[in-house]
Design a protein around this motif. Structure first.
Motif, PDB file in Angstrom:
ATOM      1  N   LYS A   1     -14.032   0.837  -4.653  1.00 26.26           N
ATOM      2  CA  LYS A   1     -13.173  -0.267  -5.096  1.00 26.26           C
ATOM      3  C   LYS A   1     -11.877  -0.295  -4.302  1.00 26.26           C
TER       4      LYS A   1
ATOM      5  N   GLU B   1     -12.591  -1.716  -0.892  1.00 31.10           N
ATOM      6  CA  GLU B   1     -12.830  -3.154  -0.999  1.00 31.10           C
ATOM      7  C   GLU B   1     -11.517  -3.928  -1.067  1.00 31.10           C
ATOM      8  N   GLU B   2     -10.583  -3.478  -1.897  1.00 24.57           N
ATOM      9  CA  GLU B   2      -9.292  -4.165  -2.016  1.00 24.57           C
ATOM     10  C   GLU B   2      -8.476  -4.017  -0.731  1.00 24.57           C
TER      11      GLU B   2
ATOM     12  N   SER C   1      -9.878  -6.308   1.917  1.00 26.09           N
ATOM     13  CA  SER C   1      -9.556  -7.694   1.592  1.00 26.09           C
ATOM     14  C   SER C   1      -8.121  -8.013   2.010  1.00 26.09           C
ATOM     15  N   ASP C   2      -7.198  -7.135   1.682  1.00 26.07           N
ATOM     16  CA  ASP C   2      -5.799  -7.336   2.075  1.00 26.07           C
ATOM     17  C   ASP C   2      -5.644  -7.303   3.594  1.00 26.07           C
TER      18      ASP C   2
ATOM     19  N   ARG D   1       1.826   1.655  -3.699  1.00 22.67           N
ATOM     20  CA  ARG D   1       0.684   2.146  -4.474  1.00 22.67           C
ATOM     21  C   ARG D   1       0.461   3.633  -4.242  1.00 22.67           C
TER      22      ARG D   1
ATOM     23  N   TRP E   1       0.808  -1.211   0.000  1.00 24.46           N
ATOM     24  CA  TRP E   1       0.000   0.000   0.000  1.00 24.46           C
ATOM     25  C   TRP E   1       0.845   1.268   0.000  1.00 24.46           C
TER      26      TRP E   1
END
Length: 131
Positions: free
Chosen positions: A28, A31-32, A35-36, A13, A10
């Motif tokens: 989105k 959500e990602e 999840s991570d 990114r 992260w």
């Protein structure tokens, strides 16, 4: 996914997106990210700890944890004369124990630093804490 992998992914990114001026869907992204994060939590629960590590994490003594294991109240895995526990299976003592954090990830917070400086000043060794 480990904490370090999560942080690295992260952080990379963020830097890349900042450099490129990326605009994206917050839903989105969340959500990602979630999840991570869930993968990090799951990997921590799956960590296998020896009795010493389990005692530090839970606040219970090694002997108490081994007693619970022998009584069948705590799942564990015996390998030779040693017993290992899955972190997610361990009980937590109220107001006891502390999270097992890899030494490289341990960071001293500012409150701890301030307290250490105050104590050092009282003891007359304040130079040891100057940056």
């Amino acid at each position: 996914m480990t904490r370090e992998e999560f942080r690295a992914k992260w952080s990379a990114r963020r830097i890349e997106w900042e450099k490129l001026g990326v605009l994206l869907s917050a839903a989105k992204l969340c959500e990602e990210f979630m999840s991570d994060f869930e993968n990090v939590l799951t990997s921590q629960d799956e960590a296998v700890l020896n009795t010493n590590e389990a005692a530090v994490m839970t606040g219970y003594s090694r002997e108490r944890l081994l007693g619970l294991y022998r009584q069948g109240k705590l799942r564990g895995h015996k390998k030779g004369k040693h017993v290992f526990f899955r972190a997610g299976d361990l009980p937590r003592k109220p107001n006891g124990g502390r999270p097992v954090v890899p030494k490289s990830a341990a960071a001293v917070d500012e409150e701890t630093r301030t307290s250490a400086r105050r104590l050092a000043a009282k003891l007359g060794v304040s130079q040891a804490f100057s940056r």
